[in-house]
Motif scaffolding. Structure first.
Motif, PDB file in Angstrom:
ATOM      1  N   LEU A 201      34.721  35.887  50.267  1.00 40.46           N
ATOM      2  CA  LEU A 201      34.590  35.450  48.883  1.00 40.46           C
ATOM      3  C   LEU A 201      34.891  33.964  48.804  1.00 40.46           C
ATOM      4  O   LEU A 201      35.926  33.513  49.300  1.00 40.46           O
ATOM      5  CB  LEU A 201      35.564  36.212  47.977  1.00 40.46           C
ATOM      6  N   ALA A 202      33.981  33.211  48.202  1.00 41.60           N
ATOM      7  CA  ALA A 202      34.195  31.777  48.047  1.00 41.60           C
ATOM      8  C   ALA A 202      33.429  31.291  46.833  1.00 41.60           C
ATOM      9  O   ALA A 202      32.490  31.947  46.350  1.00 41.60           O
ATOM     10  CB  ALA A 202      33.755  31.018  49.298  1.00 41.60           C
ATOM     11  N   ALA A 203      33.808  30.122  46.340  1.00 42.57           N
ATOM     12  CA  ALA A 203      33.207  29.581  45.116  1.00 42.57           C
ATOM     13  C   ALA A 203      31.743  29.236  45.308  1.00 42.57           C
ATOM     14  O   ALA A 203      30.977  29.198  44.340  1.00 42.57           O
ATOM     15  CB  ALA A 203      33.979  28.343  44.668  1.00 42.57           C
ATOM     16  N   GLY A 204      31.316  28.974  46.541  1.00 37.89           N
ATOM     17  CA  GLY A 204      29.939  28.569  46.782  1.00 37.89           C
ATOM     18  C   GLY A 204      28.936  29.693  46.665  1.00 37.89           C
ATOM     19  O   GLY A 204      27.724  29.441  46.639  1.00 37.89           O
ATOM     20  N   LEU A 205      29.385  30.926  46.603  1.00 34.99           N
ATOM     21  CA  LEU A 205      28.468  32.060  46.478  1.00 34.99           C
ATOM     22  C   LEU A 205      27.848  32.097  45.084  1.00 34.99           C
ATOM     23  O   LEU A 205      28.465  31.705  44.102  1.00 34.99           O
ATOM     24  CB  LEU A 205      29.206  33.369  46.733  1.00 34.99           C
ATOM     25  N   GLY A 206      26.634  32.609  45.003  1.00 32.24           N
ATOM     26  CA  GLY A 206      26.013  32.823  43.703  1.00 32.24           C
ATOM     27  C   GLY A 206      26.671  33.991  42.987  1.00 32.24           C
ATOM     28  O   GLY A 206      27.395  34.785  43.591  1.00 32.24           O
ATOM     29  N   PRO A 207      26.431  34.128  41.673  1.00 32.47           N
ATOM     30  CA  PRO A 207      27.074  35.206  40.904  1.00 32.47           C
ATOM     31  C   PRO A 207      26.791  36.592  41.454  1.00 32.47           C
ATOM     32  O   PRO A 207      27.692  37.432  41.513  1.00 32.47           O
ATOM     33  CB  PRO A 207      26.488  35.029  39.499  1.00 32.47           C
ATOM     34  N   ALA A 208      25.546  36.839  41.865  1.00 34.18           N
ATOM     35  CA  ALA A 208      25.182  38.172  42.358  1.00 34.18           C
ATOM     36  C   ALA A 208      25.888  38.475  43.675  1.00 34.18           C
ATOM     37  O   ALA A 208      26.476  39.557  43.847  1.00 34.18           O
ATOM     38  CB  ALA A 208      23.668  38.275  42.520  1.00 34.18           C
ATOM     39  N   ALA A 209      25.840  37.539  44.623  1.00 32.02           N
ATOM     40  CA  ALA A 209      26.446  37.772  45.930  1.00 32.02           C
ATOM     41  C   ALA A 209      27.955  37.946  45.815  1.00 32.02           C
ATOM     42  O   ALA A 209      28.554  38.821  46.461  1.00 32.02           O
ATOM     43  CB  ALA A 209      26.102  36.622  46.871  1.00 32.02           C
ATOM     44  N   ARG A 210      28.563  37.119  44.995  1.00 27.76           N
ATOM     45  CA  ARG A 210      30.021  37.209  44.864  1.00 27.76           C
ATOM     46  C   ARG A 210      30.428  38.540  44.229  1.00 27.76           C
ATOM     47  O   ARG A 210      31.374  39.191  44.691  1.00 27.76           O
ATOM     48  CB  ARG A 210      30.537  36.037  44.027  1.00 27.76           C
ATOM     49  N   TYR A 211      29.715  38.941  43.187  1.00 33.17           N
ATOM     50  CA  TYR A 211      30.082  40.192  42.518  1.00 33.17           C
ATOM     51  C   TYR A 211      29.812  41.388  43.425  1.00 33.17           C
ATOM     52  O   TYR A 211      30.571  42.363  43.427  1.00 33.17           O
ATOM     53  CB  TYR A 211      29.314  40.326  41.210  1.00 33.17           C
TER      54      TYR A 211
END
Length: 649
Positions: A201-211
């Protein structure tokens, strides 16, 4: 969620029969409050209520997914209490925004992966290291502060600890400072624990990938979660181990309200969950040493014999005599002659050389050549810098970005300028002249190198941006030590040693010719700690020094930023614990932004409140209550409250 402090409490609503199945504790809901729709979380279902008036109806259940778990709710309550904040602010950090399509996806089945027992050989170099690994395999709540050896592959050691925990049937949470560390640790853990049970998990991920990855942890598919500071709240099922690397890095301090530090949240979570925890690093913070001194964690350190076998040779050189007539290269490169000799020896042995400089850019700070007054922007008073050689560029403000084509001192009128600090690019340019024919690379936050080849080269890097060399650097030169040690900051010495050790750990051992040259006076305690490779002793001394003058972590401090009238009113409302000491007012520390909502023309000051180590929660409770009371009065000026801020002033 209601963001105003005086409404940070639970509210009762009626649930209709058709909503009943989806309205589970932890689900996202939407309610009508004061005539408008707001989002919230369902905390619990009850048959009775303490509310005397008429109850409203739940507007709708946004999603039946129980995203607010009991563990995260308990952690959010504790963090809000610890940092005098509100639960909605903490939950915004803890739970990512919903992505409906991802939530409705059918989870794929994880492929079976047999986690092998880790080899304890590498951990045997540390006192009680094998015992710590064994405790993780048996799901015991062992807690340690790990002092990594120079040249240690810390990602492999973290991966072994994670594998031992997973084999014991528990989950793992690892928090690291930046994306580069996330990528490195993720690769090591995947090799030992499997790709389907490990998520990053990191801030650079898009909303879909992070969720999607966050849901994998929530649903128990992912057993190991790796991420930056916000991942400390990740809903890892059956948490058995919390890992943190380099807790002194500024990236681990949250810049949003209520400004929690990931280390404190991680240790608080380990304490609540009754699980194992480990803080690792080449250096050590006073806060980590305080955990050892209190008995909450134990030391995980190598013996002095092992340290000497792995550490490079460290030499301190005063920079007062580097302009030797017999070595013109030393003058052009701003290096003592002996430092140049160390670099030449490493290059002659076909090894790369690392040069650490504190500042990025070309010339990040200018001053008048006659009276030495700092050159500042005429529009915003920010510091002026050069982005390239003077004949090819103009001075640019580092704050507002405006260009200044006609430099002239505001004090004496002179048009002569001089550099007060030399940046990484200018240093690379000077070294290129001193070492003709040798490749020169630069690595900084603007353009970071991950690794360099094991061949003769000069690598100029800013702290934290040092690349790795396959077999280690042959030498490291640590320049402009005064720029780090001379900062007016509580953590200047601690942070300087951390940056130096991070660079020196990339150098080969002394037996293999590795040398570190730090351009500083050898009598300085921080320099001595580097020479002896004694981060524990330095942390002990730092902790004692802070206790003597009543500074964190031996005491708790709250910083109140706002106008003088607003800060005084908040203090008057707060029922501070007995013995609380009010300090100030003082100016805002350099680089600290103004509180949100403060008028542009208002003078903002900082007040400090200090209490003993045992009264931290009482101080936070008093300030939290006072902020709520002031918030209910609506027309009051804002005051930003930070408990134990990273930079006090």
């Amino acid at each position: 969620m209601l963001t105003v402090p005086h409404l940070d409490r639970e509210f009762d609503y009626l649930v209709s029969e058709e909503q009943s199945d989806d309205a589970v504790p932890g689900a996202r809901v939407r309610i009508r409050f004061s005539g408008r729709l707001v989002d919230g979380y369902l905390l619990e279902r009850r048959f009775d209520t303490d509310h005397d008036g008429k109850l409203g109806w739940l507007d709708r259940v946004v999603s039946p997914e129980p995203v607010l778990t009991p563990d995260i709710r308990r952690l959010a309550d504790a963090v809000a209490a610890r940092y005098a904040g509100t639960r909605p602010d903490v939950l915004r950090l803890a739970i990512p925004p919903r992505h409906a399509r991802v939530e409705n996806e059918t989870p794929s089945l994880a492929a079976k992966f047999e986690v092998q027992p880790p080899d304890p050989a590498a951990w045997s170099r540390y006192e009680r290291g094998e015992g710590f690994l064994e405790a993780l395999q048996h799901a015991r709540a062992a807690r340690a502060v790990w002092q990594a050896l120079p040249g240690e592959h810390w990602t492999e050691r973290f991966a072994e600890a994670a594998a031992a925990t997973v084999r014991g049937g528990r989950g793992v949470l690892a928090v690291v400072p930046d994306q580069r560390d996330v990528d490195a640790l993720h690769g090591a853990v995947v090799a030992r624990c499997g790709p389907d049970t490990t998520v990053a998990l990191a801030a650079g991920l898009g909303p879909a990938a992070r969720y999607r990855r966050w849901l994998a942890a929530l649903r128990g598919t992912a057993r190991v979660v790796i991420g930056t500071r916000s991942a400390v709240f990740a809903p890892v099922a059956d948490l058995g181990l919390v890992l943190m690397w380099d807790d002194g890095d500024d990236n681990l301090a949250e810049p949003r309200s209520p400004y929690p530090h990931a280390r404190e949240v991680a240790m608080l979570r380990a304490h609540q969950s009754g699980c194992a925890a480990m803080i690792g690093g080449f250096a050590r913070t006073a806060e980590a040493q305080a955990l050892v001194r209190s008995g909450w964690a134990h030391d995980l350190v190598p013996t002095r014999t092992v340290v000497r076998a792995h550490a490079p040779r460290v030499v301190a050189l005063d920079d007062s005599g580097f302009a030797e007539e017999r070595d013109p290269a030393a003058r052009s490169a701003r290096l003592p002659s002996l430092a140049l000799q160390a670099a030449r020896s490493a290059l002659a042995a076909d090894r790369p050389v690392l040069i650490q400089v504190p500042r990025r850019g070309y010339i990040p700070s200018l001053a008048c050549g006659r009276c030495r007054t700092i050159a500042r922007c005429r529009h915003c008073t920010g510091p002026l810098s050069l982005t390239g050689p003077a004949d090819r560029g103009t001075a640019v403000c580092r704050w507002c970005g405006r260009a200044e084509t006609a430099l002239r001192c505001a004090r004496c009128g002179s048009d002569a300028v001089r550099a007060t600090v030399i940046g990484a690019r200018r240093t690379a340019e000077e070294l290129g002249r001193a070492f003709p024919g040798v490749p020169v690379h630069t690595s900084s936050g603007e353009s970071m190198l991950v690794a360099v080849e094991d061949s003769p080269a000069l690598v100029v890097a800013t702290p934290g941006a040092e690349p790795a060399a396959a077999q280690g650097f042959g030498a490291a030169l640590l320049l402009d030590s005064w720029a780090l040690l001379g900062r007016q900051d509580l953590r200047a010495a601690e942070d300087t040693l951390r940056r130096w050790m991070g660079a020196a750990a990339l150098v080969r051992p002394h037996a293999d010719g590795g040398t570190v040259v730090v351009v500083a006076e050898s009598a300085i305690p921080t320099v001595q700690a580097l020479i002896r490779w004694d981060a524990v002793g330095h942390a002990e001394a730092e902790l004692d020094a802070r206790a003597e003058v009543g500074l964190p972590p031996s005491a708790h401090m709250a910083a109140l930023d706002g106008t003088a009238a607003a800060a005084d009113a908040l203090l008057a409302e707060a029922q501070l614990p007995a013995g609380a000491e009010v300090l100030g007012p003082v100016e805002l520390p350099p680089g600290v932004r103004r509180p949100a909502g403060a008028a542009d023309d208002a003078e903002v000051i900082r007040m400090l409140v200090r209490v003993g180590r045992g009264d931290g929660l009482a101080l936070a409770t008093a300030l939290r209550r006072a902020v709520g009371v002031r918030s209910a009065q609506r027309d009051q000026e804002p005051v930003r409250v930070q408990v134990d801020p990273l930079h006090i002033g």
